[in-house]
Design an enzyme around this catalytic site. Sequence first.
Site, mmCIF file in Angstrom:
data_model
loop_
_atom_site.group_PDB
_atom_site.id
_atom_site.type_symbol
_atom_site.label_atom_id
_atom_site.label_comp_id
_atom_site.label_asym_id
_atom_site.label_seq_id
_atom_site.Cartn_x
_atom_site.Cartn_y
_atom_site.Cartn_z
ATOM 1 C CG HIS A 146 -5.889 -2.523 0.122
ATOM 2 N ND1 HIS A 146 -4.930 -2.221 -0.727
ATOM 3 C CD2 HIS A 146 -5.291 -1.185 1.349
ATOM 4 C CE1 HIS A 146 -3.990 -1.481 -0.325
ATOM 5 N NE2 HIS A 146 -4.313 -0.773 0.949
ATOM 6 C CB SER A 177 -0.956 -0.117 1.199
ATOM 7 O OG SER A 177 -2.019 0.608 1.064
HETATM 8 C C1 GCU Z 1 -5.312 5.117 1.540
HETATM 9 C C2 GCU Z 1 -4.652 5.633 0.572
HETATM 10 C C3 GCU Z 1 -3.969 4.727 -0.600
HETATM 11 C C4 GCU Z 1 -2.897 3.947 0.495
HETATM 12 C C5 GCU Z 1 -3.681 3.146 1.462
HETATM 13 C C6 GCU Z 1 -2.803 2.590 2.315
HETATM 14 O O1 GCU Z 1 -6.276 3.922 0.943
HETATM 15 O O2 GCU Z 1 -5.770 6.204 -0.200
HETATM 16 O O3 GCU Z 1 -3.304 5.438 -1.558
HETATM 17 O O4 GCU Z 1 -2.326 2.969 -0.519
HETATM 18 O O5 GCU Z 1 -4.522 4.252 2.252
HETATM 19 O O6 GCU Z 1 -1.572 2.808 2.749
HETATM 20 O O7 GCU Z 1 -3.399 1.539 3.114
#
Ligand code: GCU
Length: 411
Positions: free
Chosen positions: A392, A251
């Site tokens: 995610h 992420s």
């Molecule tokens: C949010 C953000 C993402 C990122 C994520 C994370 O969702 O919008 O860009 O990757 O956080 O780090 O979990």
Amino acid sequence: MKPLTRFAFIALFFVSTSVARAQDNTLSSLADPLIMNNGSKVTTAMQWRVRRKEIIQLFTTQMYGQAPARPANMTFKVFDTDKNALGGKAIRKQVTVYFNGKPDGPQMDILIYLPNHSKKPVPLILQLGFGGNQTLTNDTAIKISASWAGKGPGIVDHKATQANRATKPNTDLEMILARGYGFATIYCGDIDPDYDDGFKNGVHALYPELQGRGDNFSTVGAWAWGLSRALDYLETDKDINAKKVAVFGFSRLGKAAVWAGATDERFAMVLSNESGAGGVKLFRRGKGESIEHLCTVFPHWFDVNFRQYIHKDTVMPFDQHEVIALIAPRPIAIGSAESDKNSDPEGEFLSGVYATPVYRLLGRQGLPTTRMPGLSESVSGGIQYHIRPGNHNILTYDWEQYLNFMDKNLK
Ligand code: GCU
């Protein structure tokens, strides 16, 4: 060829060219990484070295920001070694990196586990972690980070307590060790706390001259820089094969891992787990997280110049396939999750497709296909891509894909 086979072959040709054409309609104006700033075409590996510098310069000024060189006065202190960790399965080491050599200056701890009884220096995964190193396992010998921490179990007044141990357990540490790899982790908050403070705390405090400018030292830039500083230590450790280090991030930390791998060619491999926008996802498709969202919710992640691309996702002159191209010919594995629409899985895949010509120029297969793989299908060349069902996250299935990729490329 039998008539029926010939028919199937021709039909397949038309289907695959129309798939390619549909992609081209959206992406026909995507920057060609193999065209120099002066318009000439890159046709040799030597010319690529020059073009590579242009692309680094572009992303450094417009997006990730400037970063300092390795600090001359940086020191390392190995403060813990246990040859019998994890019930005898591993050697554990903990190291503090004093960025300016001063014990009361900015510092980062590296936690390392190596498979026990290895006869030669081991290849290793270097992870940038969301929590202090104590969040990795319930090994009570792990030092609890004193750095600022965001919300989470066992966090009191932004400081980690004993109750914060083993609270981010989705690293399959034992599987990684059993497959012959070492694992090292650093905490992003030791390098720069993940909130907007006008780029003042963390390692930013050491470099005031890199602030107050459009291409300022950013937070993602600092995290990537911290990964390189961890590699500086790994290079000094005889139990580790520092020529076989895969840099891993999930992420927001995947964004930093990808940029670290792009800029620091000592990293042998990059593992991008759902790095999404500002990681490997293409902006030009206009799908998933936008630049506006990135720059307003997380204004500290990228440099100030990047804000000029708000609402220009689909027309801006550069895109993330060029960051993958900077990694070539070194291998990169890209992992997506079906429900992680924010990261635009197809955009993550297509970035690999559009970086592939650079891999080919350098004599290596990039992605072996232009067809988006199905769920739980892994396609693997110099670039690997997989997509799994679910949200995610980083799951055992993801680690398995990365370890398989390491077996193919780093053993
Ligand atoms: C949010 C953000 C993402 C990122 C994520 C994370 O969702 O919008 O860009 O990757 O956080 O780090 O979990």
